[in-house]
Design a protein around this motif. Structure first.
Motif, PDB file in Angstrom:
ATOM      1  N   ALA A  67      16.176 -29.595  18.873  1.00  0.00           N
ATOM      2  CA  ALA A  67      15.823 -31.032  19.386  1.00  0.00           C
ATOM      3  C   ALA A  67      17.330 -32.237  19.270  1.00  0.00           C
ATOM      4  O   ALA A  67      17.915 -33.218  19.663  1.00  0.00           O
ATOM      5  CB  ALA A  67      14.740 -31.495  18.890  1.00  0.00           C
ATOM      6  N   GLY A  68      18.082 -31.183  18.387  1.00  0.00           N
ATOM      7  CA  GLY A  68      18.587 -31.431  17.675  1.00  0.00           C
ATOM      8  C   GLY A  68      18.974 -32.966  17.318  1.00  0.00           C
ATOM      9  O   GLY A  68      18.183 -33.060  16.178  1.00  0.00           O
ATOM     10  N   GLU A  73       6.704 -19.459  11.443  1.00  0.00           N
ATOM     11  CA  GLU A  73       7.172 -20.100  11.894  1.00  0.00           C
ATOM     12  C   GLU A  73       8.368 -20.497  12.312  1.00  0.00           C
ATOM     13  O   GLU A  73       8.587 -21.912  13.172  1.00  0.00           O
ATOM     14  CB  GLU A  73       7.515 -20.391   9.761  1.00  0.00           C
ATOM     15  N   GLN A  88      12.548 -26.884  16.452  1.00  0.00           N
ATOM     16  CA  GLN A  88      13.099 -28.209  15.927  1.00  0.00           C
ATOM     17  C   GLN A  88      14.884 -28.020  16.255  1.00  0.00           C
ATOM     18  O   GLN A  88      15.299 -29.017  16.226  1.00  0.00           O
ATOM     19  CB  GLN A  88      12.643 -28.433  14.705  1.00  0.00           C
ATOM     20  N   ILE A  89      14.870 -26.765  15.813  1.00  0.00           N
ATOM     21  CA  ILE A  89      16.274 -26.971  15.470  1.00  0.00           C
ATOM     22  C   ILE A  89      17.128 -27.597  17.243  1.00  0.00           C
ATOM     23  O   ILE A  89      18.199 -28.208  17.366  1.00  0.00           O
ATOM     24  CB  ILE A  89      16.625 -25.304  15.470  1.00  0.00           C
ATOM     25  N   ALA A 123      21.797 -32.918  10.645  1.00  0.00           N
ATOM     26  CA  ALA A 123      20.246 -32.869  11.844  1.00  0.00           C
ATOM     27  C   ALA A 123      19.889 -31.393  12.127  1.00  0.00           C
ATOM     28  O   ALA A 123      18.285 -31.330  11.755  1.00  0.00           O
ATOM     29  CB  ALA A 123      20.223 -32.858  13.105  1.00  0.00           C
ATOM     30  N   PRO A 131      17.033 -36.870  18.713  1.00  0.00           N
ATOM     31  CA  PRO A 131      15.658 -37.306  17.923  1.00  0.00           C
ATOM     32  C   PRO A 131      16.140 -38.557  16.661  1.00  0.00           C
ATOM     33  O   PRO A 131      15.026 -39.913  16.134  1.00  0.00           O
ATOM     34  CB  PRO A 131      14.760 -36.669  18.078  1.00  0.00           C
ATOM     35  N   LYS A 139       9.212 -20.307  15.043  1.00  0.00           N
ATOM     36  CA  LYS A 139       8.828 -20.603  16.626  1.00  0.00           C
ATOM     37  C   LYS A 139       9.062 -21.899  17.099  1.00  0.00           C
ATOM     38  O   LYS A 139       9.617 -22.412  17.612  1.00  0.00           O
ATOM     39  CB  LYS A 139       7.542 -20.388  16.778  1.00  0.00           C
ATOM     40  N   ALA A 140       8.492 -22.534  15.539  1.00  0.00           N
ATOM     41  CA  ALA A 140       8.334 -24.062  15.013  1.00  0.00           C
ATOM     42  C   ALA A 140       9.199 -24.204  15.541  1.00  0.00           C
ATOM     43  O   ALA A 140      10.285 -25.138  16.074  1.00  0.00           O
ATOM     44  CB  ALA A 140       7.573 -24.253  14.571  1.00  0.00           C
ATOM     45  N   VAL A 178      18.815 -27.995   7.698  1.00  0.00           N
ATOM     46  CA  VAL A 178      17.409 -27.420   7.235  1.00  0.00           C
ATOM     47  C   VAL A 178      16.549 -26.860   7.537  1.00  0.00           C
ATOM     48  O   VAL A 178      16.262 -25.729   6.734  1.00  0.00           O
ATOM     49  CB  VAL A 178      16.698 -28.988   6.551  1.00  0.00           C
ATOM     50  N   ASP A 179      16.059 -26.752   9.137  1.00  0.00           N
ATOM     51  CA  ASP A 179      15.932 -26.341   9.637  1.00  0.00           C
ATOM     52  C   ASP A 179      16.375 -24.655  10.026  1.00  0.00           C
ATOM     53  O   ASP A 179      15.613 -23.442   9.566  1.00  0.00           O
ATOM     54  CB  ASP A 179      14.792 -27.153  11.656  1.00  0.00           C
TER      55      ASP A 179
END
Lengths: 611, 611
Positions: B592-593, B582, B589-590, B526, B596, B584-585, B529-530
Motif C-alpha cells: 500500500a506504500g 501474519e 500493507q507494505i 512508510a 495512505p 499475508k497481511a 515497520v511492516d
C-alpha cells in the motif's frame, strides 16, 4: 500533564449524519415526549458533559494513579484526593440520572447520550468513572428483575448517585467459571438471607465517595443444585436502610484488602468478606446467572467504552506530541527555520497516529450504533424493530467489548511509542493509559470468553440467524454503493471479507459438528479469538465505508469548510489500506483450526492429565 | 512469586545441534586454545550461570520493582535491597569478565555463552541486569577505539565489574536526533576536556553498586561542525582515578533526578548534569557517532535479549498457572475427579502459550546464531568467514532488536492474559514483565528506527547484497529439504515468503527512486515497520524449519525419550500455521506504500507547516 478534549464534532457527525439519532428517537414516544429528538438539545447536553469531564475529572487522573486508594485497618477505604469532591459535583449536577427511568427519578435521556458521556469520562479518568459505572449495572438488574419493594427502596438512591453499586461475582477459585462459586446464602426466615463467603476483584467495592454501597452478590442458596443452575442473586447493602430509608445498621460485609494492580489505581479493587451479611433475593431463586447477565451485558459495552476512551485520549496526546517534538529532518522541510522537523512529518509516525484515529472513530461509531439500538430495543413502538435491535445488541456486544478493548490497548501502546522515551515516563501520562487500558481486555469476561460468546453462542448456536441479519445490512449498503467512485473499492473489499466471514463460519461450524470424541468444542475454542477479530474488521469496515460515503457527498457538495469530511475520507482510506488487511492473516489462521493446538501435552508442556 | 528455570535443554539443542557451536569455535584458535570448543565445558558454565541467576537475581526482581531506586538530595542513589549484595557476588564469582578479552583480565569465553547468560539474567531480573549490561557497551567502545592509556586505566576495572559503565547520548531535546545535541566539550589543554550539559534517560547512570561509574558521553567540541559530523565521544568518570588508579577526586557530574517510569524500577534512570566535568577523548575528534555505534550495536542485541528473556519468563509463569488453575470443563475431562479442568485443556489457552513458546525458542535461536557470528567475526582465521559473519550481524541486529522486543512484549501481554484477573495483580509478577518489556521497544533506537536501519541502510543502501547472502542460506536449506516429509511444507511456505520479501524489497526501492520532490524517503519510512516484521518472520521461519528438520530426524531415529523433539515439531507446526501467516497481511500493507499516509495535515491532524 495529559490533555483531553471531547470529540464533539465527531459525536455530532455520528449522531446526526451517520445514525440519524434524532429521527430515530422521534419514532419513540418515550423520547419524543421528552424533546430528546431535538438535535440541538442533545448537542448541548454533550457540551455540558464535556465541560464537567474536562474540568473536573481530567485533572484528577494522575493524582488517582499516583495516590491510589488507601484501606484502614478496620476496612474503610479512602479514595485519592479530589475524587470524593468531584463525585459530589457529579451527583449535584444530576449526571448519574442521565439515562435512567424518570419513574425512579431519572432524566430519561437516551443511552446514545449517556454512552458518549461515558466515553468522555473513560478518556479523562477511567478509574474515577468506574465508581458510577458499576452502579449502572446494579440499576439495570434491579429495574428488570427486582421486587417492587427493593426497587422503591434502592433505585432512587442508586439513580441519584447517592449510593453506588457493585457486582460481586468472582471468588478466589472461580472467575470465568461461576458455576463453582462457594459463597452461601441461608434463609433467615424474615425475607432476608445470610450471605457468607469471599468475593475478590470487586471494583468500587469499598470507598468513601457515597454514603452507602449496594452489592449485588452471586451466592448459592442452601439446598440448591450444583453448577450454574443453583446460583441466586442477592442485594447486600453496606449499611442496611432504616425505616426512613436512610443508611442504618452496618452490615456484615467488610473490605479485607485492596489489590495492588497494574493500573486503575484510583479505583478500589476490593476483597470483600461476607460474614452472615444480610441480603435480599433479587429476582428468582436459582436464576442468579440469568439476572447477572443483565448487569454483565451493560458492563461489557461499558468496558468496550473504556477501550475506546483510553485509545482516544492516548491518540490525542500522541498527536499533540508529534506536532510539537522536533526531531530529524524531512524533505521538503516542514519547518525550514528550525534545526529539525516535527515528527508528524515522518510517515511512520503518521501511521501510528492514523491507527489511533481510525480505530477510535470506528469504535465510537459502533458504540453509538449499539447505544441507539439499546434505545430502540427499549422504546420503539414496533415490536419487530425492538427485536431487530435486540438481536444486533446481542450479536455485537461481545465484539464491542473485545475488539474495542484490544484496539484501545494497542492504540495506547502505539501512542506511547510516538513519544519515544518520554512515553515510558509517568509524568507524560501515556504509560498510565497503557496500564489502565490493559484491564479492559481481562475483566467482565476475558476477551477470549467474549470470542466464545460471539462464535459459539451468538453465531453457531443461533444457526447464523443474527449474523445473516447483519450481513443483510452490509449487502444493502454494498448494492447501493458498489459503483460509487469513492467508496466502491471499500465496498468491494468489504463484500469479499463479509462473504469470507460466512465461509469461515460454516467451516468452523462444520468442523465442530464432525469432530469426534467431544472435540467439537475445541474447534470453536481454537478459532474464536481470530474469528472475533475478523468479525470486528467487517463491522468497522462497514462503518468506515458508510462514514466515507457521507463524507464524500459533503465534499462533493462543497460543504467541507473545516476539512472534517476530508479527514474522514483520508482516515477511511488508511483503514482499508493499512488495518483492514489484517483479515488476510486471520482468515488463514482460522482455517488452520484446532489441529495445531492439539499437541502432546506431556511433551510440549510437561503436563500429564489424571486418568 | 514468579518462577523461572533457565532453558538449559534448549541451549544445548541450539548450541550443539542447530549451530554446532563447538565445531565452529574449534576452527578459531582463540577459543580452541582455551578449551572453549569443549561442549561439556560450555554446558557446565551455563549450569553454573543458571544457579547464580535463579538463586540470587530472581528473588530480587519484585523487590526491585516495588522499592525502586532512591536519590538523596546530594544526588547519590541507593538501589533496592539486595541489589548491591548480589552484584558483589556476581563480581566475586568473575561473571562480568565472562566473554571479555584475557588481555584485560577477561575469561575469553565465547559470546555465545555470555549471550545465553544475559538472556537468563533478563528473565530473572532485567532491571538488575542492566547495571552490568551497560558496562559491556563501554568496554566494547574503549577496546576498539580507546587510547592505550585509557584502556589500561579503565578496562581492567570495567571488565572485573569493579566499576560500571554508562552510555550518555540523549538530551531533553535530542533523542533519535543526536546531531542536535548541545552538550559541550572544551579543551582543558592538559589532555582532558571540560564537559558541560544535561543528559537524560541514562540507565544505571548513578547507583551504589560499584565504587566508580564510567560515563561515555557524546558532546560537541568547541569549533566542531554542526550535526552528527561535529560530535565526539568522551569518557567521564564519576571519580577521577588517582595516581594509583583508585577512585580519587569527585568529578563534576551529578544525578539531578531519577525518572518515574512504567517499569524497570530497579534500574536508576538518571538525569545527569555535567558541569565542567573532566573527560577524556575516546577515539578521534568528531568521530563520536561512529564510535558510539560500536556501543549501540552491542546494546541493540542486548535489548533484543531483554525481549527474549522477558517473553520466556512470562511464558513459564503462564504455563505454570495454566496447569494449576481449574476452570470450566473440557470434553473429555482432563481431571474427572475435580470440579473443573485445568485451563491448559482449552485450545485458546494453548494458543496463547504456544505463541510464547514459538517466539521464545525462535528468538533464542536467532540470538545464539548472532552471538556465534560475533565470535566468528572476531576470531575466525578466514577473512571471508569473518566478513560473512560481520554482514550477517549488521543485517540481523535491527531485526533482533525490534522483532525480539516486539514479540517479547506481545508474549508478556498474552501470558498475562492467561492468568485472567490475576495477571493484572502485582503479586503474580506478570504485569511487571509487561511493564519491564515495554521499554525494549523504545530505547536503544525505537523499533521504528531499527526498521529504517534495516530497510534503508542495511538493505536498500547496500543494494540488497547482504539480503542476497541471507537468501542464499535459505535457498540452500530449501533445496536440500523441499521434498522432506516433515519440513517440506514449511520449506514451501518459507520459500514463497522469501521470494515475496525480495519482490517487496524491489517494490519499495523502486517507489523510493521514482518518488518526486524528496518523497523517496517517505516510501521507505512508510514501509519500514511492516517490512521488518515480515523480515523477522522469514528469519524465524528459516530457523523453525531447520529446528524441525533436526527434531524430525531424531524422532525418526527413535532418539526422543523425553519428548523434547516432539515438542519442537509441534511448536514448529504451530508457528507455521498460526503465527507465520501474519506475513499475508504485512505484504498487503507494505504494498500500500506511503500514499495512505500522505494525508492533508491540516484537515486530518490540525497541523499547519510553516512556509
Amino acid at each position: 500533564m495529559p490533555i483531553y478534549k471531547a470529540p464533539q464534532r465527531d459525536y455530532r457527525f455520528l449522531m446526526h449524519e451517520l445514525l440519524g439519532v434524532s429521527e430515530q428517537l422521534g419514532q419513540m414516544p418515550f423520547y419524543a415526549d421528552n424533546d430528546m429528538n431535538d438535535p440541538d438539545l442533545l448537542n448541548q447536553v454533550l457540551e455540558e458533559a464535556a465541560r464537567f469531564v474536562e474540568g473536573e475529572l481530567l485533572p484528577l487522573n494522575r493524582t488517582g494513579d499516583v495516590q491510589g486508594c488507601k484501606r484502614s485497618d478496620d476496612g474503610e477505604v479512602t479514595t485519592p484526593d479530589g475524587f470524593k469532591a468531584a463525585y459530589k459535583k457529579y451527583v449535584d449536577a444530576g449526571w448519574p440520572a442521565l439515562d435512567a427511568d424518570p419513574k425512579w427519578g431519572g432524566q430519561g435521556m437516551p443511552h446514545t447520550v449517556a454512552n458518549a458521556m461515558l466515553e468522555m469520562m473513560n478518556s479523562a479518568n477511567v478509574a474515577w468513572a468506574m465508581y458510577p459505572g458499576l452502579t449502572h449495572g446494579a440499576v439495570s438488574a434491579l429495574s428488570e428483575v427486582g421486587s417492587e419493594d427493593l426497587q422503591q427502596l434502592y433505585l432512587p438512591k442508586l439513580i441519584a448517585g447517592e449510593w453506588t453499586g457493585t457486582m460481586c461475582l468472582t471468588e478466589p477459585h472461580a472467575g470465568t467459571d461461576l458455576g463453582i462459586i462457594r459463597t452461601k446464602a441461608a434463609d433467615n426466615g424474615d425475607g432476608s438471607y445470610a450471605i457468607t463467603g469471599t468475593k475478590i476483584f470487586i471494583s468500587a467495592g469499598e470507598h468513601d465517595m457515597a454514603e452507602n454501597i449496594i452489592h449485588l452478590v452471586l451466592a448459592r442458596l442452601e439446598g440448591s443444585p450444583e453448577g450454574t443452575k443453583g446460583i441466586s442473586l442477592f442485594l447486600v447493602p453496606k449499611y442496611i436502610p432504616d425505616a426512613s430509608g436512610k443508611p442504618g445498621e452496618r452490615n456484615g460485609v467488610v473490605c479485607g484488602s485492596l489489590e495492588h494492580k497494574m493500573g486503575i489505581h484510583g479505583n478500589a479493587t476490593a476483597v470483600l468478606n461476607f460474614d452472615g451479611a444480610r441480603g435480599w433475593l433479587v429476582g428468582e431463586v436459582n436464576k442468579g446467572m440469568n439476572h447477572m447477565f443483565i448487569m454483565m451485558n451493560a458492563a461489557r459495552l461499558g468496558t468496550g467504552l473504556q477501550g475506546l476512551g483510553l485509545g482516544e485520549v492516548a491518540y490525542q496526546n500522541a498527536l499533540a506530541y508529534a506536532k510539537d517534538r522536533l526531531q530529524m529532518r524531512t524533505e521538503p522541510r516542514t519547518l525550514p527555520g528550525e534545526v529539525a522537523d516535527p515528527i508528524i512529518a515522518h510517515p511512520d509516525v503518521r501511521r501510528m497516529l492514523l491507527t489511533g484515529k481510525a480505530y477510535s472513530e470506528a469504535g465510537r461509531a459502533l458504540a453509538l450504533w449499539l447505544a441507539l439500538s439499546l434505545d430502540t430495543e427499549a422504546h420503539h413502538p414496533d415490536e419487530a424493530k425492538r427485536k431487530e435491535a435486540a438481536d444486533l445488541v446481542a450479536l455485537l456486544t461481545p465484539v464491542a467489548k473485545a475488539f474495542m478493548t484490544d484496539n484501545g490497548f494497542n492504540v495506547a501502546v502505539q501512542s506511547q511509542q510516538v513519544l519515544g522515551g518520554h512515553g515510558y515516563i509517568a509524568e507524560w501520562g501515556l504509560e498510565q493509559f497503557v496500564r489502565d487500558a490493559r484491564i479492559g481486555q481481562i475483566y467482565e469476561g476475558t476477551n477470549g470468553i467474549q470470542s466464545l460468546d460471539l462464535l459459539g453462542r451468538k453465531v453457531l448456536m443461533d444457526g447464523g440467524k443474527k449474523l445473516q441479519k447483519l450481513a443483510g445490512l452490509l449487502q444493502e449498503f454494498a448494492e447501493a454503493n458498489e459503483e460509487d467512485e469513492t467508496v466502491g473499492s471499500y465496498v468491494s473489499a468489504l463484500s469479499k471479507a463479509a462473504n469470507q466471514l460466512g465461509t469461515l463460519t460454516m467451516l468452523v461450524g462444520q468442523k465442530a459438528m464432525e469432530a469426534e470424541g467431544g472435540k467439537g468444542a475445541d474447534e470453536v475454542n481454537a478459532a474464536a479469538v481470530d474469528y472475533l477479530r475478523y468479525f470486528g474488521h467487517v463491522v468497522y469496515g462497514y462503518l468506515w465505508a458508510r462514514m466515507a460515503k457521507i463524507a464524500a457527498d459533503k465534499v462533493a457538495a462543497g460543504e467541507d469548510k473545516d476539512g472534517f469530511y476530508a479527514a474522514k475520507l483520508a482516515t477511511a482510506e488508511f483503514y482499508f489500506k493499512k488495518l483492514f488487511p489484517e483479515t488476510k492473516a486471520l482468515s488463514v489462521q482460522i482455517k488452520a483450526g484446532a489441529e495445531p493446538l492439539d499437541v502432546d501435552m506431556k511433551a510440549v508442556f510437561g503436563f500429564e492429565a489424571a486418568h
